[in-house]
Design an enzyme around this catalytic site. Sequence first.
Site, PDB file in Angstrom:
ATOM      1  N   GLU A 150      85.599  -9.070  60.543  1.00  0.00           N
ATOM      2  CA  GLU A 150      86.111 -10.439  60.541  1.00  0.00           C
ATOM      3  C   GLU A 150      87.376 -10.538  61.392  1.00  0.00           C
ATOM      4  OE1 GLU A 150      85.407  -8.473  58.068  1.00  0.00           O
ATOM      5  OE2 GLU A 150      84.710  -9.511  56.276  1.00  0.00           O
TER       6      GLU A 150
ATOM      7  N   ARG B 118      70.763  19.458  63.782  1.00  0.00           N
ATOM      8  CA  ARG B 118      70.686  20.069  65.110  1.00  0.00           C
ATOM      9  C   ARG B 118      69.843  19.197  66.048  1.00  0.00           C
ATOM     10  NH1 ARG B 118      70.090  23.864  61.257  1.00  0.00           N
ATOM     11  NH2 ARG B 118      67.868  24.274  61.472  1.00  0.00           N
TER      12      ARG B 118
ATOM     13  N   GLY C 166      64.606  22.386  46.041  1.00  0.00           N
ATOM     14  CA  GLY C 166      63.175  22.333  45.830  1.00  0.00           C
ATOM     15  C   GLY C 166      62.754  21.444  44.681  1.00  0.00           C
TER      16      GLY C 166
ATOM     17  N   GLU D  98      67.073  17.826  49.695  1.00  0.00           N
ATOM     18  CA  GLU D  98      65.969  18.492  50.405  1.00  0.00           C
ATOM     19  C   GLU D  98      65.170  19.465  49.542  1.00  0.00           C
ATOM     20  OE1 GLU D  98      66.342  19.625  54.382  1.00  0.00           O
ATOM     21  OE2 GLU D  98      67.873  18.165  54.884  1.00  0.00           O
TER      22      GLU D  98
ATOM     23  N   LEU E 287      71.261  23.876  57.005  1.00  0.00           N
ATOM     24  CA  LEU E 287      71.490  22.496  56.554  1.00  0.00           C
ATOM     25  C   LEU E 287      72.405  21.725  57.505  1.00  0.00           C
ATOM     26  CD1 LEU E 287      71.877  23.141  52.709  1.00  0.00           C
ATOM     27  CD2 LEU E 287      69.815  22.424  53.939  1.00  0.00           C
TER      28      LEU E 287
HETATM   29  N1  LIG Z   1      58.842  22.718  51.692  1.00  0.00           N
HETATM   30  C1  LIG Z   1      60.053  22.239  51.552  1.00  0.00           C
HETATM   31  O1  LIG Z   1      60.411  21.213  52.121  1.00  0.00           O
HETATM   32  C2  LIG Z   1      61.026  22.957  50.672  1.00  0.00           C
HETATM   33  C3  LIG Z   1      62.330  22.478  50.568  1.00  0.00           C
HETATM   34  C4  LIG Z   1      63.192  23.133  49.718  1.00  0.00           C
HETATM   35  C5  LIG Z   1      62.768  24.231  49.013  1.00  0.00           C
HETATM   36  N2  LIG Z   1      61.520  24.690  49.151  1.00  0.00           N
HETATM   37  C6  LIG Z   1      61.054  25.833  48.375  1.00  0.00           C
HETATM   38  O2  LIG Z   1      61.235  25.535  47.010  1.00  0.00           O
HETATM   39  C7  LIG Z   1      61.429  26.723  46.295  1.00  0.00           C
HETATM   40  C8  LIG Z   1      62.630  26.563  45.409  1.00  0.00           C
HETATM   41  O3  LIG Z   1      62.421  25.480  44.554  1.00  0.00           O
HETATM   42  P1  LIG Z   1      62.809  25.605  43.031  1.00  0.00           P
HETATM   43  O4  LIG Z   1      62.251  24.411  42.362  1.00  0.00           O
HETATM   44  O5  LIG Z   1      62.379  26.935  42.517  1.00  0.00           O
HETATM   45  O6  LIG Z   1      64.386  25.624  43.027  1.00  0.00           O
HETATM   46  P2  LIG Z   1      65.516  24.631  43.588  1.00  0.00           P
HETATM   47  O7  LIG Z   1      65.202  23.238  43.182  1.00  0.00           O
HETATM   48  O8  LIG Z   1      65.806  24.930  44.989  1.00  0.00           O
HETATM   49  O9  LIG Z   1      66.768  25.151  42.745  1.00  0.00           O
HETATM   50  C9  LIG Z   1      66.668  25.140  41.358  1.00  0.00           C
HETATM   51  C10 LIG Z   1      67.967  25.499  40.711  1.00  0.00           C
HETATM   52  O10 LIG Z   1      68.925  24.460  40.906  1.00  0.00           O
HETATM   53  C11 LIG Z   1      69.909  24.645  39.909  1.00  0.00           C
HETATM   54  N3  LIG Z   1      70.435  23.368  39.446  1.00  0.00           N
HETATM   55  C12 LIG Z   1      71.752  22.996  39.501  1.00  0.00           C
HETATM   56  N4  LIG Z   1      71.934  21.810  38.972  1.00  0.00           N
HETATM   57  C13 LIG Z   1      70.744  21.391  38.564  1.00  0.00           C
HETATM   58  C14 LIG Z   1      70.320  20.229  37.902  1.00  0.00           C
HETATM   59  N5  LIG Z   1      71.167  19.251  37.594  1.00  0.00           N
HETATM   60  N6  LIG Z   1      69.018  20.112  37.628  1.00  0.00           N
HETATM   61  C15 LIG Z   1      68.137  21.073  37.953  1.00  0.00           C
HETATM   62  N7  LIG Z   1      68.482  22.212  38.569  1.00  0.00           N
HETATM   63  C16 LIG Z   1      69.778  22.368  38.876  1.00  0.00           C
HETATM   64  C17 LIG Z   1      69.249  25.376  38.754  1.00  0.00           C
HETATM   65  O11 LIG Z   1      69.908  26.617  38.601  1.00  0.00           O
HETATM   66  P3  LIG Z   1      71.192  26.662  37.662  1.00  0.00           P
HETATM   67  O12 LIG Z   1      70.723  26.259  36.292  1.00  0.00           O
HETATM   68  O13 LIG Z   1      71.656  28.063  37.757  1.00  0.00           O
HETATM   69  O14 LIG Z   1      72.160  25.699  38.182  1.00  0.00           O
HETATM   70  C18 LIG Z   1      67.843  25.608  39.228  1.00  0.00           C
HETATM   71  O15 LIG Z   1      67.338  26.848  38.835  1.00  0.00           O
HETATM   72  C19 LIG Z   1      61.595  27.816  47.300  1.00  0.00           C
HETATM   73  O16 LIG Z   1      60.381  28.517  47.415  1.00  0.00           O
HETATM   74  C20 LIG Z   1      61.849  27.085  48.583  1.00  0.00           C
HETATM   75  O17 LIG Z   1      61.377  27.798  49.705  1.00  0.00           O
HETATM   76  C21 LIG Z   1      60.630  24.086  49.966  1.00  0.00           C
END
Ligand SMILES: NC(=O)c1ccc[n+]([C@@H]2O[C@H](COP(=O)([O-])OP(=O)(O)OC[C@H]3O[C@@H](n4cnc5c(N)ncnc54)[C@H](OP(=O)(O)O)[C@@H]3O)[C@@H](O)[C@H]2O)c1
Length: 367
Positions: free
Chosen positions: A60, A215, A303, A301, A212
């Site tokens: 403004e 790029r 998992g 992003e 992360l």
């Molecule tokens: N294809 C894709 O785009 C993509 C993207 C990302 C990941 N991935 C794959 O996904 C897999 C990992 O996924 P994931 O589901 O096992 O794990 P994740 O979602 O990456 O991480 C899970 C961890 O986050 C922590 N966390 C912290 N705060 C949280 C909250 N408020 N709620 C829930 N969790 C919380 C927990 O550990 P704490 O309790 O210790 O905090 C939990 O064990 C890997 O194989 C990776 O390669 C694929």
Amino acid sequence: MVAAWRDGTDGVHMDRALAFARQGRGRTSPNPMVGAVVVSDTGSVVGSGFHARAGAAHAEVCALDAAGAAARGATLYCTLEPCAHQGRTGPCVARIAEAGIRRVVVAVGDPSPRVNGAGIAWLRQRGIQVDVGVRRAEAARLNEVFLTWAALGRPFVTLKIATSRDNRIAAGPGVRTQITGSAAAAAVHATRAEVDAVGVGSTTVLVDDPLLTARGARRRLPLTRVVFDRRLRTPPTAKMFGTLEAGPIVIMTTAAALGSQEPAADRLRAAGAALQPLETGAMAEVMQRLGASEITSLLLEGGTTVHRAAWSAGVVDRVQRYVAPVCLGARGVPWMDDGMSVAKLRDARVRRLGVDMLLEGHVQRLD
Ligand SMILES: NC(=O)c1ccc[n+]([C@@H]2O[C@H](COP(=O)([O-])OP(=O)(O)OC[C@H]3O[C@@H](n4cnc5c(N)ncnc54)[C@H](OP(=O)(O)O)[C@@H]3O)[C@@H](O)[C@H]2O)c1
């Protein structure tokens, strides 16, 4: 001026103001993109401007400066309600009144607690006509990030994931898996270039060791990387610590973890992490803490675990699912069930990116 509503002139001028607002894209956080146009009573545009970055003059004021004396008796078109408080810059409403503006047309109100109708009320109390709602939907969409953050105190959250056709996000637990191709990767980097922060769960850091960063895409502001990690499992050797010039790395953890794991916390601090102690680390608490740190948008992003937690907490605004033409089979790590299928998204869209598809849409919107 009633005629302006009828013949659509207001819409034309507001479109112009919206075009100016867009010039601030990617630069204004935590402020909104705002454009303004001053139109004389004979219908000529005599001034225009936009908000270029936080701390710079508001749109403004830019438009009124450009108009000078020609602003007297004119109409001011603003894409967002003018502010009535002293922030990083002075209140716009006082400048509008001083300039002698006779009528103000506003696209959408500003829900920030310090504004929230106060700008419009201030102007009306001084006898300035204010009309609200011209191009409201377009203005709300343009500033969906700011409006979400201003109204709810948390970032606008986009869940982003790459899945196989059979809804798997990795070939198996602990297996780093590249799923999508280069066109999808470029789209992800372009999105990272626009958000305030990118977030992942601790398991993703352990398995994928991602950088992360944005790029191959132009980014003007630092990009905050957020790790959800209540047990401090993030390795201080993670590759992202080599990219601190791109922006800070924040680990959302708990006060209890910091108290019980001092050596791990010290190593992470030494690696360059900022540790945020939370009470429980639950998703809603994390989001409020990020909002309080002026993170207005978060690209989450993965998992699956953090996605599911965000989805259950009701803090997801948009979903971007990249789908590759491959199947990873029953041993693959599944994404969420169909609670997030594109059919359930509003304005769901499908875009082809090389061999992959991007399915995206909004979960909830304020407009
Ligand atoms: N294809 C894709 O785009 C993509 C993207 C990302 C990941 N991935 C794959 O996904 C897999 C990992 O996924 P994931 O589901 O096992 O794990 P994740 O979602 O990456 O991480 C899970 C961890 O986050 C922590 N966390 C912290 N705060 C949280 C909250 N408020 N709620 C829930 N969790 C919380 C927990 O550990 P704490 O309790 O210790 O905090 C939990 O064990 C890997 O194989 C990776 O390669 C694929």
